[in-house]
Design a protein around this motif. Structure first.
Motif, mmCIF file in Angstrom:
data_model
loop_
_atom_site.group_PDB
_atom_site.id
_atom_site.type_symbol
_atom_site.label_atom_id
_atom_site.label_comp_id
_atom_site.label_asym_id
_atom_site.label_seq_id
_atom_site.Cartn_x
_atom_site.Cartn_y
_atom_site.Cartn_z
ATOM 1 N N ASN A 17 1.016 -1.095 -0.044
ATOM 2 C CA ASN A 17 0.155 -0.027 -0.050
ATOM 3 C C ASN A 17 0.984 1.059 0.071
ATOM 4 O OD1 ASN A 17 -2.389 -1.318 0.106
ATOM 5 N ND2 ASN A 17 -3.116 -0.224 2.060
ATOM 6 N N LYS A 18 0.441 2.129 -1.045
ATOM 7 C CA LYS A 18 1.428 3.099 -0.882
ATOM 8 C C LYS A 18 0.783 4.228 -1.915
ATOM 9 C CE LYS A 18 6.459 4.299 -2.177
ATOM 10 N NZ LYS A 18 7.528 3.586 -1.731
ATOM 11 N N MET A 19 0.890 5.518 -1.355
ATOM 12 C CA MET A 19 0.376 6.721 -2.198
ATOM 13 C C MET A 19 1.544 7.797 -1.826
ATOM 14 S SD MET A 19 -3.178 8.206 -1.609
ATOM 15 C CE MET A 19 -4.188 8.393 -2.989
ATOM 16 N N VAL A 20 2.019 8.411 -3.232
ATOM 17 C CA VAL A 20 2.892 9.510 -2.917
ATOM 18 C C VAL A 20 2.535 10.516 -3.679
ATOM 19 C CG1 VAL A 20 5.665 9.846 -3.323
ATOM 20 C CG2 VAL A 20 4.796 7.614 -2.564
ATOM 21 N N MET A 22 3.708 14.338 -4.914
ATOM 22 C CA MET A 22 5.118 15.084 -5.483
ATOM 23 C C MET A 22 4.716 16.361 -5.825
ATOM 24 S SD MET A 22 6.745 11.402 -7.165
ATOM 25 C CE MET A 22 8.470 12.391 -7.463
ATOM 26 N N VAL A 23 5.572 17.108 -5.683
ATOM 27 C CA VAL A 23 5.681 18.642 -6.330
ATOM 28 C C VAL A 23 6.084 18.519 -7.736
ATOM 29 C CG1 VAL A 23 6.336 21.024 -6.195
ATOM 30 C CG2 VAL A 23 5.972 19.583 -4.092
ATOM 31 N N PHE A 30 1.836 15.766 -8.331
ATOM 32 C CA PHE A 30 1.524 14.353 -8.865
ATOM 33 C C PHE A 30 1.336 13.512 -7.876
ATOM 34 C CE2 PHE A 30 3.582 10.601 -10.305
ATOM 35 C CZ PHE A 30 3.087 10.196 -11.329
ATOM 36 N N TYR A 32 0.968 9.281 -7.236
ATOM 37 C CA TYR A 32 0.907 7.616 -7.671
ATOM 38 C C TYR A 32 0.769 6.896 -6.620
ATOM 39 C CZ TYR A 32 5.630 6.637 -6.040
ATOM 40 O OH TYR A 32 6.811 6.323 -5.188
ATOM 41 N N GLU A 34 0.039 2.434 -5.302
ATOM 42 C CA GLU A 34 -0.245 1.075 -5.569
ATOM 43 C C GLU A 34 -1.004 0.462 -4.294
ATOM 44 O OE1 GLU A 34 3.310 -0.939 -6.881
ATOM 45 O OE2 GLU A 34 2.774 -2.604 -5.202
ATOM 46 N N GLU A 77 -3.087 4.721 -12.153
ATOM 47 C CA GLU A 77 -2.206 4.571 -11.343
ATOM 48 C C GLU A 77 -1.601 5.711 -10.806
ATOM 49 O OE1 GLU A 77 0.199 1.799 -13.503
ATOM 50 O OE2 GLU A 77 -0.270 0.388 -12.138
ATOM 51 N N ASN A 78 -2.071 6.952 -11.436
ATOM 52 C CA ASN A 78 -1.646 8.156 -10.918
ATOM 53 C C ASN A 78 -2.641 9.180 -11.359
ATOM 54 O OD1 ASN A 78 -0.719 9.043 -13.593
ATOM 55 N ND2 ASN A 78 0.645 7.530 -13.815
ATOM 56 N N LEU A 106 -6.497 5.125 1.881
ATOM 57 C CA LEU A 106 -4.999 5.471 2.482
ATOM 58 C C LEU A 106 -4.918 6.727 2.196
ATOM 59 C CD1 LEU A 106 -2.471 3.762 0.148
ATOM 60 C CD2 LEU A 106 -4.800 4.150 -0.654
ATOM 61 N N LYS A 107 -3.774 7.303 2.791
ATOM 62 C CA LYS A 107 -3.542 8.755 2.686
ATOM 63 C C LYS A 107 -2.099 8.843 2.111
ATOM 64 C CE LYS A 107 -6.334 11.359 6.050
ATOM 65 N NZ LYS A 107 -6.247 11.462 7.377
#
Lengths: 168, 926
Positions: A17-20, A22-23, A30, A32, A34, A77-78, A106-107
């Motif tokens: 579980n991942k959520m990133v 980005m500037v 942006f 993205y 998973e 996915e993004n 998720l955050k």
């Protein structure tokens, strides 16, 4: 012939579980993500929605403000969030809605987009040799004395973090 | 008299192209072309000025990958071959152009140039680092470096990556130049807040940012780009001067676009038939630049006139004079508004000079000579300017870069965004590997070191840059993929313990980059040491009313763990605390001196008197300690109980005071209702006023302190509490699948309304409905217990709710082992150490989205955050974890890692030292 280490491939996913967030620019971020396989199972076909919030880190008691949300086409996915106010703090989350309730899966991390222009307002400059500045002086507060015994007070001392009590 | 300064900075970088596996590689020509057109001609210019005793000053940044390639024997040999081929082609061209004298003279010109270059290269024995080093020693060049593989720092996810990129670069630089560089070129001038702290830690004095980085700083910089600014961490940032940039960079109005100058895009590699030029092209048929270009820019027409080196040289001299004149005008204007001599900082890509702008080295030659003759301005290096003007305005710089658009979009856009998921995963994996294999053995070490190299190489900003630029896209994609793929293969070998030596050796042979790398550079906490702002050792006086074995709240444990960690970092820590029957008045344990005041001093039954006695005892003892151990540097007080002693000691000894506010009376009670509460509040107020600096355990807590006690927010540092996973046993992951029993929910904490147990009990019926039979264990006691029991009864779940009472560490660990999820439903929580303990124990957690818990849990990643007081949501998320043990396991793995990385005591001690250093500096000023 090329060796196998010269024609490597990227893994399709990492099962996490991942959520990133980005500037990209002062006005674009942006995102993205998973989802782990077990998370996909829990999603169980719900329509996923991403939401972007503006945070007020200087006022942590203030609720994050919803900036925008988007229903995700299958397989996305993004996401790019454009036209955002600069010099702000953002965080995204993803989830689904049912009966008017949003269930957040998720955050993301939160990011600060930089300012897009000069401050405009001149503030007093600090210089390196004085960079720590002067802090307010020490004025003693006067206090009144409540009437309470040592034992009474010690019994109320377990307020810190709860349960590590070996004396009471 | 001169009126200002000019600093020209050339940044030299190429991605690491090293292919011993192939006899020839198209992309190797990037280096060869740069050598022929840029680096050798530039060195020739520098040496000619040296010979003529021209007092020029230039700053050159050489990237670690470029340094490595310049010193690589395979590439050196291949370059000589390449040069010989070029010479052969120039000879052939003379014959071909017999009947075209205008062009033939050019082939003669090239032949002469190439032959001289070859001699020059042989004179250096193929190693350009030696002449650069010599020129630096002679004082005209300031050589600096950039990150290891030119990684784009703002888009990295882990601080350990920043560290690895910076530290390995500095080490490589030092190994070639025998001393550390004064400054650093941030790849693509890309800055992100916080980088300055790391640069400061590595004693890097300066870096560069683009103009808007300075213009958009907070507060506004007074001198703009005409003087460096000082970041909060104390590193100088020089801003790019926009005017001088435009003159050189701009495609249309810039010097390099002059019609007289050589046309870059007309090369015989493209113009001549393959059967003639083929033997000089890669693979005999791939059209590339040969370097033999016969035309001048002429105009926008495709029809080009022959190139005239003599005319071009003359024009370069004119442009150099113009440049100096314009700088003079600029400096004159800027100097009127400054109380110092202004600086124009002009940074360029080194390859612009000679490669893209063929006449660039000549221009630079004329420019330096012109500046040397000029009375109006002087060339400097950034270090020289800083020495002359060490006092600079303190500003916070925003995230920025010098790429198109000014931020991150050239490296993060729809053509390149797919790389970051893999990069971030590898970054985290590398950190985990480094943390988990502190004492690796021989083969493992080689695997880990190589994994570190592969990750660094994958991080190179060149791959997304090339992909987005649309040239050599396939090469960049494959290189990126190969480095990530090799990284994953190496990581998996370490994980499984099955190291295939042939594979390892094959991968190692590909990248000879950073031969001395130590993978520990990626670890999350091993590298944490004393901050650079702190002295080698402080003598610290800690005041805490409780200290183990006396532990009423979490305070004792906190002061204990902090003191031990400070001692481990080299500080002399003295704790003064209350007496306990099982301990004498002095003990030395894990390097911490513990002094307990005499029990006979504490005679009063009246609380205020008792506190007064304790504080007097502490103050008296502090005086005695100074006689025995010497003077203290600082007092660190924990909570309001020790405010009087802090005041007395700091007043008498003139010491700075740092105070940690662990919780506030107002926050605990949601207001001040009794005399006692008001009294404690006033003492807290007093402590915050007395303190030079304050520490709070979460962002939430800092806000609360600032608001309640009217303290400026920059006086308060956020430093989280820590947890030592060694104290939390057992490891649940091993005992995960325990079938055949019901599901258990755990609550740990005092039974008061603010802890929110009532919300959890309210949620219980819904949890049972969705997750089947569960039991709720409530560990802790408090005045609210009876009410909670009644609530459970009225909801019909009394049989499922077990009040366990107070638990010691051992019982707590048993509970952590027996339960399936820990719920922390607090309505008020300054920090939430219980969440950390559960996470460290491998128990999935559901917490309230409030106070300090917000800083602890990443929702959906290592636990769930629920709106405080929302029983339905609490039921939903608790059920999710109970019903989905695989997902819960994902969370717990991640949680354990986060606890180890974010809340380890070494990091906390290091952060505390930063506060000490700042407090001591403030106190020295007052």
């Amino acid at each position: 012939m090329l060796s196998s280490i010269d024609r490597m491939e990227l893994p399709r996913w990492y099962d996490e579980n991942k959520m990133v967030l980005m500037v990209v620019t002062p006005h674009t971020v942006f995102l993205y993500w998973e989802l782990a396989f077990s998370q996909w199972k829990a999603v169980a076909g719900h329509q996923l929605i991403v939401r972007l919030f503006a945070l007020a880190p200087e006022q942590p008691t203030e609720q994050p403000r919803l900036v925008t949300s988007a229903a995700l086409p299958v397989g996305t996915e993004n996401w790019y969030f454009n036209d955002l106010p600069a010099d702000s703090q953002y965080q995204a989350d993803m989830g689904w809605e049912q009966d008017g309730v949003f269930y957040s899966l998720l955050k993301s991390n939160s990011v600060r987009v930089p300012p897009a222009e000069p401050l405009g307002v001149a503030r007093e400059a600090q210089w390196q040799s004085m960079k720590l500045g002067h802090l307010p002086g020490n004025i003693a507060a006067t206090t009144s004395k409540p009437d309470i015994t040592v034992n009474e007070i010690l019994n109320q001392m377990s307020f810190y973090m709860g349960i590590h009590n070996t004396t009471s | 008299m001169h009126i200002g300064y000019l600093a020209i900075v050339l940044h030299g970088h190429l991605p690491y192209i090293h292919h011993p596996e192939a006899p020839e590689m198209l992309e190797e020509r990037w280096l060869f072309e740069a050598l022929t057109e840029c680096y050798l001609p530039l060195l020739d210019v520098f040496e000619s000025m040296q010979k003529d005793k021209v007092p020029y000053r230039l700053t050159i940044s050489l990237s670690p990958t470029l340094i490595t390639m310049l010193t690589d024997p395979i590439l050196q040999e291949r370059y000589v071959r390449h040069l010989e081929k070029s010479i052969e082609l120039a000879v052939l061209e003379q014959e071909r152009l017999q009947n075209a004298p205008q062009y033939q003279s050019l082939s003669v010109y090239y032949l002469k140039k190439l032959t001289e270059l070859k001699k020059q290269y042989e004179r250096y024995n193929g190693n350009l680092i030696n002449p650069f080093k010599q020129l630096q020693q002679q004082g005209c060049l300031e050589l600096i470096t950039t990150c290891a593989t030119h990684g784009f720092l703002p888009l990295m996810n882990c601080r350990s990556s920043w560290r690895a990129q910076i530290q390995t670069a500095l080490e490589l630089y030092a190994s070639h130049f025998d001393h550390p560089p004064a400054g650093m070129w941030l790849p693509e001038c890309a800055y992100a807040p916080g980088l300055d702290e790391l640069l400061r830690e590595y004693q890097v004095s300066y870096f560069f940012v683009d103009s808007h980085g300075i213009y958009n700083s907070r507060p506004t910089s007074i001198f703009g780009t005409f003087a460096p600014v000082c970041t909060p961490a104390g590193v100088a940032a020089f801003g790019r001067d926009p005017e001088s940039s435009r003159q050189v960079w701009d495609r249309h109005s810039g010097y390099p676009g002059d019609p007289i100058y050589r046309e870059f895009y007309r090369d015989i590699g493209y113009d001549l038939p393959l059967d003639y030029i083929g033997p000089y092209l890669p693979g005999n048929n791939i059209r590339v630049d040969t370097g033999l270009k016969y035309h001048r820019i002429t105009g926008s027409d495709p029809d080009k006139q022959p190139y005239r080196p003599d005319l071009a040289k003359k024009r370069a001299a004119e442009h150099a004079r113009d440049f100096i004149q314009q700088r003079y005008e600029q400096l004159k204007k800027a100097g009127r508004q400054m109380h110092r001599q202004p600086l124009v900082l002009a940074p360029y890509d080194a390859e612009l000079f000679g490669h893209w702008w063929f006449e660039g080295p000549d221009w630079l030659n004329f420019l330096c000579r012109e500046a040397a003759d000029s009375d109006s301005l002087r060339m400097v290096t950034p270090a020289e300017y800083l020495k002359a003007y060490p006092n600079n305005q303190v500003v916070e710089l925003p995230m920025c870069s010098w790429g198109a658009g000014g931020y991150n979009q050239f490296w993060l856009n729809p053509s390149t965004d797919w790389i970051y998921k893999h990069l971030h995963h590898a970054e985290e994996k590398m950190t985990d590997l480094a943390d988990g294999h502190r004492n690796a053995q021989e083969l493992e070490i080689r695997c880990l070191n190589q994994a570190a190299r592969e990750l660094l190489l994958a991080q190179s900003s060149d791959w997304p840059f090339i992909i987005h630029s649309g040239t050599a896209v396939e090469y960049a994609k494959q290189r990126f993929t190969n480095h990530i793929g090799r990284f994953n293969a190496l990581a998996s070998m370490v994980d499984t313990g099955n190291i295939q030596i042939d594979l390892l050796e094959e991968i190692e042979a590909r990248s000879k980059f950073l031969p001395d790398i130590d993978y520990h550079v990626f670890s999350s906490c091993d590298m944490v040491g004393r901050p650079s702002t702190a002295r080698a050792s402080y003598r610290i006086l800690m005041l805490s009313w409780e200290y183990p074995p006396q532990t009423v709240g979490g305070l004792a444990r906190h002061v204990h763990d902090l003191s031990c960690s400070l001692a481990a970092l080299g500080d002399e820590v003295h704790v003064i605390t209350c007496p306990v029957s099982s301990r004498g008045s002095y003990s030395l344990y894990r390097g911490v001196h513990v002094h307990r005041i005499r029990p006979e001093l504490l005679t009063s039954d009246d609380f205020i008197n008792w506190v007064g006695q304790m504080n007097n005892g502490m103050a008296e003892m502090a005086g005695n300690l100074v006689d025995v151990f010497g003077p203290f540097d600082l007092v660190h007080a924990h909570d309001w109980l020790v405010v009087e002693a802090s005041k007395l000691i700091c007043g008498q000894m003139k010491l700075p005071l740092v105070a940690t506010i662990h919780a506030t009376e107002y926050g605990r009670n949601h207001g001040l209702y009794t005399d006692l509460q008001k009294h404690i509040h006033s003492l807290e107020q007093e402590l915050t006023k007395q303190a030079t600096l304050l520490i709070g355990c979460s962002r939430y807590m800092c806000q609360e302190i600032a608001r309640l006690f009217n303290q400026p927010i920059d006086k308060i540092a956020v430093i989280p509490n820590g947890v030592d996973p060694k104290n939390i046993l057992p490891d649940r992951e091993k005992s995960l699948s325990r079938s055949g029993r019901g599901k258990n929910i755990l609550f740990l904490g005092r039974l008061v309304p603010e802890k929110g147990v009532q919300v959890l009990i309210e949620a219980l019926p819904a949890i049972i409905q969705k997750a089947g039979p569960v039991k709720l264990y409530i560990a802790g006691k408090g005045p609210y217990q009876q009410e909670l029991a009644e609530q459970a009864k009225s909801l019909g779940v009394a049989a499922q709710v077990h009040f366990v009472g107070f638990v010691n560490d051992e019982d707590r660990n048993k509970l952590l082992d027996q339960c399936d999820v820990a719920v922390i439903p607090s309505l008020y929580e300054p920090f939430g150490i219980v969440a950390l303990e559960a996470m460290a124990a491998g128990l999935p957690v559901v917490v309230s989205d409030t106070g300090g818990l917000r800083d602890v849990i990443e929702h959906g990643i290592d636990g769930y955050c629920v709106p405080p007081g929302d029983a339905a949501m609490l039921a939903h998320y608790t059920t999710e974890l109970l019903n989905n043990p695989e997902l819960a396991q994902h969370f717990t793995r991640r949680a354990k890692r986060n606890v180890a990385v974010k809340f380890n005591w070494r990091q906390i001690a290091s952060d505390t030292l930063k506060v000490y250093a700042k407090a001591i500096a403030i106190s020295a000023l007052n």
